[in-house]
Design a protein around this motif. Sequence first.
Motif, PDB file in Angstrom:
ATOM      1  N   ARG A   4      17.864   9.964 -56.868  1.00 44.26           N
ATOM      2  CA  ARG A   4      18.921  10.448 -55.999  1.00 44.26           C
ATOM      3  C   ARG A   4      19.145  11.952 -56.136  1.00 44.26           C
ATOM      4  NH1 ARG A   4      22.089   6.416 -53.751  1.00 44.26           N
ATOM      5  NH2 ARG A   4      20.611   4.862 -53.012  1.00 44.26           N
ATOM      6  N   THR A   5      18.270  12.642 -56.872  1.00 43.25           N
ATOM      7  CA  THR A   5      18.417  14.090 -56.997  1.00 43.25           C
ATOM      8  C   THR A   5      18.013  14.791 -55.709  1.00 43.25           C
ATOM      9  OG1 THR A   5      17.966  13.940 -59.358  1.00 43.25           O
ATOM     10  CG2 THR A   5      17.779  16.111 -58.364  1.00 43.25           C
ATOM     11  N   LEU A   6      16.996  14.249 -55.019  1.00 40.78           N
ATOM     12  CA  LEU A   6      16.492  14.860 -53.791  1.00 40.78           C
ATOM     13  C   LEU A   6      17.341  14.406 -52.609  1.00 40.78           C
ATOM     14  CD1 LEU A   6      12.679  14.428 -54.425  1.00 40.78           C
ATOM     15  CD2 LEU A   6      13.878  16.600 -54.227  1.00 40.78           C
ATOM     16  N   VAL A   7      18.327  15.208 -52.259  1.00 38.41           N
ATOM     17  CA  VAL A   7      19.160  14.936 -51.094  1.00 38.41           C
ATOM     18  C   VAL A   7      19.108  16.152 -50.181  1.00 38.41           C
ATOM     19  CG1 VAL A   7      20.678  13.331 -52.281  1.00 38.41           C
ATOM     20  CG2 VAL A   7      21.238  15.758 -52.275  1.00 38.41           C
ATOM     21  N   HIS A   8      19.291  15.911 -48.901  1.00 37.29           N
ATOM     22  CA  HIS A   8      19.103  16.977 -47.925  1.00 37.29           C
ATOM     23  C   HIS A   8      20.301  17.010 -46.986  1.00 37.29           C
ATOM     24  CE1 HIS A   8      15.040  17.051 -49.512  1.00 37.29           C
ATOM     25  NE2 HIS A   8      14.970  15.759 -49.288  1.00 37.29           N
ATOM     26  N   LYS A   9      21.058  18.107 -47.066  1.00 36.42           N
ATOM     27  CA  LYS A   9      22.301  18.222 -46.302  1.00 36.42           C
ATOM     28  C   LYS A   9      22.013  18.557 -44.842  1.00 36.42           C
ATOM     29  CE  LYS A   9      26.091  19.516 -48.201  1.00 36.42           C
ATOM     30  NZ  LYS A   9      27.230  20.262 -48.819  1.00 36.42           N
ATOM     31  N   ILE A  10      22.712  17.873 -43.966  1.00 37.94           N
ATOM     32  CA  ILE A  10      22.572  18.081 -42.524  1.00 37.94           C
ATOM     33  C   ILE A  10      23.421  19.277 -42.094  1.00 37.94           C
ATOM     34  CG2 ILE A  10      22.997  17.085 -40.244  1.00 37.94           C
ATOM     35  CD1 ILE A  10      22.420  14.334 -41.489  1.00 37.94           C
ATOM     36  N   LYS A  11      22.786  20.210 -41.416  1.00 37.38           N
ATOM     37  CA  LYS A  11      23.484  21.387 -40.898  1.00 37.38           C
ATOM     38  C   LYS A  11      24.023  21.140 -39.500  1.00 37.38           C
ATOM     39  CE  LYS A  11      22.596  26.206 -39.568  1.00 37.38           C
ATOM     40  NZ  LYS A  11      21.546  27.269 -39.483  1.00 37.38           N
ATOM     41  N   ASP A  76      11.937  12.430 -32.192  1.00 38.89           N
ATOM     42  CA  ASP A  76      12.707  13.127 -33.226  1.00 38.89           C
ATOM     43  C   ASP A  76      14.115  12.540 -33.327  1.00 38.89           C
ATOM     44  OD1 ASP A  76      12.831  15.465 -35.117  1.00 38.89           O
ATOM     45  OD2 ASP A  76      14.479  16.017 -33.784  1.00 38.89           O
ATOM     46  N   LEU A  77      14.664  12.532 -34.543  1.00 32.16           N
ATOM     47  CA  LEU A  77      16.010  12.005 -34.747  1.00 32.16           C
ATOM     48  C   LEU A  77      17.081  12.988 -34.300  1.00 32.16           C
ATOM     49  CD1 LEU A  77      15.688  10.295 -38.260  1.00 32.16           C
ATOM     50  CD2 LEU A  77      15.443   9.269 -35.994  1.00 32.16           C
ATOM     51  N   GLY A  78      16.731  14.268 -34.201  1.00 37.19           N
ATOM     52  CA  GLY A  78      17.709  15.263 -33.764  1.00 37.19           C
ATOM     53  C   GLY A  78      18.566  15.804 -34.887  1.00 37.19           C
ATOM     54  N   ILE A  79      17.989  15.890 -36.088  1.00 32.47           N
ATOM     55  CA  ILE A  79      18.719  16.405 -37.244  1.00 32.47           C
ATOM     56  C   ILE A  79      18.179  17.787 -37.602  1.00 32.47           C
ATOM     57  CG2 ILE A  79      19.215  16.082 -39.696  1.00 32.47           C
ATOM     58  CD1 ILE A  79      18.939  13.073 -39.253  1.00 32.47           C
ATOM     59  N   VAL A  80      19.075  18.740 -37.803  1.00 32.01           N
ATOM     60  CA  VAL A  80      18.713  20.057 -38.321  1.00 32.01           C
ATOM     61  C   VAL A  80      19.292  20.160 -39.724  1.00 32.01           C
ATOM     62  CG1 VAL A  80      18.901  22.548 -38.023  1.00 32.01           C
ATOM     63  CG2 VAL A  80      18.736  21.065 -36.004  1.00 32.01           C
ATOM     64  N   PHE A  81      18.423  20.410 -40.703  1.00 30.94           N
ATOM     65  CA  PHE A  81      18.860  20.481 -42.090  1.00 30.94           C
ATOM     66  C   PHE A  81      19.214  21.915 -42.472  1.00 30.94           C
ATOM     67  CE2 PHE A  81      16.289  16.642 -41.869  1.00 30.94           C
ATOM     68  CZ  PHE A  81      17.126  15.714 -42.503  1.00 30.94           C
ATOM     69  N   GLU A  82      20.060  22.047 -43.506  1.00 22.70           N
ATOM     70  CA  GLU A  82      20.447  23.373 -43.966  1.00 22.70           C
ATOM     71  C   GLU A  82      19.238  24.179 -44.413  1.00 22.70           C
ATOM     72  OE1 GLU A  82      23.505  23.208 -46.909  1.00 22.70           O
ATOM     73  OE2 GLU A  82      25.097  22.925 -45.417  1.00 22.70           O
ATOM     74  N   ASN A  83      18.281  23.514 -45.009  1.00 20.81           N
ATOM     75  CA  ASN A  83      17.025  24.147 -45.422  1.00 20.81           C
ATOM     76  C   ASN A  83      15.915  23.543 -44.586  1.00 20.81           C
ATOM     77  OD1 ASN A  83      14.592  24.845 -46.681  1.00 20.81           O
ATOM     78  ND2 ASN A  83      15.518  24.917 -48.709  1.00 20.81           N
ATOM     79  N   SER A  84      15.276  24.355 -43.742  1.00 16.55           N
ATOM     80  CA  SER A  84      14.272  23.817 -42.814  1.00 16.55           C
ATOM     81  C   SER A  84      13.088  23.189 -43.527  1.00 16.55           C
ATOM     82  CB  SER A  84      13.781  24.918 -41.866  1.00 16.55           C
ATOM     83  OG  SER A  84      13.142  25.954 -42.580  1.00 16.55           O
ATOM     84  N   LEU A  85      12.798  23.646 -44.746  1.00 13.50           N
ATOM     85  CA  LEU A  85      11.696  23.059 -45.518  1.00 13.50           C
ATOM     86  C   LEU A  85      12.137  21.842 -46.305  1.00 13.50           C
ATOM     87  CD1 LEU A  85       9.778  26.128 -46.991  1.00 13.50           C
ATOM     88  CD2 LEU A  85       9.218  24.762 -44.993  1.00 13.50           C
ATOM     89  N   MET A  86      13.470  21.636 -46.427  1.00 14.94           N
ATOM     90  CA  MET A  86      14.030  20.565 -47.243  1.00 14.94           C
ATOM     91  C   MET A  86      13.572  20.693 -48.696  1.00 14.94           C
ATOM     92  SD  MET A  86      13.495  17.553 -44.394  1.00 14.94           S
ATOM     93  CE  MET A  86      14.572  16.330 -45.165  1.00 14.94           C
ATOM     94  N   ASP A  87      13.341  21.918 -49.117  1.00 17.88           N
ATOM     95  CA  ASP A  87      12.862  22.212 -50.471  1.00 17.88           C
ATOM     96  C   ASP A  87      12.977  23.720 -50.668  1.00 17.88           C
ATOM     97  OD1 ASP A  87      11.749  21.839 -52.974  1.00 17.88           O
ATOM     98  OD2 ASP A  87       9.685  21.770 -52.257  1.00 17.88           O
ATOM     99  N   GLU A  88      12.734  24.189 -51.874  1.00 17.22           N
ATOM    100  CA  GLU A  88      12.730  25.617 -52.139  1.00 17.22           C
ATOM    101  C   GLU A  88      11.547  26.286 -51.445  1.00 17.22           C
ATOM    102  OE1 GLU A  88      15.068  27.345 -53.771  1.00 17.22           O
ATOM    103  OE2 GLU A  88      16.196  25.460 -53.925  1.00 17.22           O
TER     104      GLU A  88
END
Length: 453
Positions: A4-11, A76-88
Amino acid sequence: MGKRTLVHKIKEVLPGSIAEELELESGDTLLEVNGQVIEDVFDYHYYTNEEYLTVLVRKENGEEWELEIEKEFEEDLGIVFENSLMDEYRSCRNKCIFCFIDQMPPGMRDTLYFKDDDSRLSFLQGNYVTLTNMSDHDIDRIIHYHLEPINISFHTMNPALRCKMLNNRFAGDVFPRIRRLADAGIEMNGQIVLCRGINDGEELDYSVREMCSYLPYLRSVSVVPVGLTKFRDGLYPLVQFRKEDAEQVIDQIEAWQKKIYAEYGTHFIHASDEWYILADRPFPEEERYDGYLQLENGVGMMRLLMEETREALEEYGSMYSSAQETYEVSIATGALAAPFIEKLSAMVSEKIPHVKAHVYQIDNDFFGKQITVSGLLTGQDLIRQLAGKKLGDALLLPCSMLRSGEEVFLDDVTVAELEKALQIKVHIVKSSGRDFVRALTGRKEEDRCEAFL
């Protein structure tokens, strides 16, 4: 890293999307797709392509929702994440002898000094990467997910020379990885930043010959001249290409095109527009660009703009020419494109007589006059060099001058500040010939933006 460490916030949730129907919101976090923890954007695109999904989301209040989704394949689900790579983001490990970022002055915004070399940006945004940041695991994932095209900065096929040019002792080790990609049928595009006396001449011949072994999966390779600013103190001593050098490069590349086309039915290796302008030669005919695979590297942009402008004039010329009142505009562009834009503007004025355009070549005093592309012009150079000029009803600028998605130049001067300083309305012109004709006639441009001036 825990499950559960890898979570991705929706922007953002796009209007009308599946995510909106599911009542997902900004601030929610994605935990899993089909029971899989999502490592990054590669995983996300792969697992969400399916027609039937189970998505686990944590709402801002801490509730966890398990959502079952039925959709079209690859919808596409239509989600834009805060980090486009979903990673560093992976920064560049190289210190290339031609790196433009190393040639920037101090005091600019921090984002301009970040050197990315992330294969995921190659897939998402078309960025060119050296692959020196990639592990065998990364290659495995690209092959498994069949992510393509991957855009690769080759620069040379000589391993020892590549180590020297990239200042990275591992830079010559990437070719087995490229071979794996080709053997797996992953489509690629390549680029060579040509440096005079280093990877040109016989070295360029060697590189093209070796890269042909990756055909047909390596679809195209662009050759662009190194860009040198005035901020090169302490850096590798590189020199500008001259007219006679450009002629030689074009002859060399066109000879390879004929040979490769005869054998493979593609022209494969392409000289950027800068070479033809420097050599004062006409651009190749449209069919020689193989569908304009290398537009982002300035290969065929001038030819495409010319052809699209002609088409727009044939389609709309008679309608636009019916206006009686003269519409006078000014166009600011870099030294590279200025003569071409003058010819194009004259072509429009001939077909539509009420249009009058003043084309102003802007020299790059900020980075140095040897930098001639419009995309590296600054607001302060525009203000200083256009002051007192006849600007007409509006000033037209290519969108390549601005930071993506914002009306800000490289030096943080805004479009509003430019308008105030010059007392003129500024119109940002988008990419196509139709946009160009519309802008010259005072029509509103359509919503599309790529660099072309």
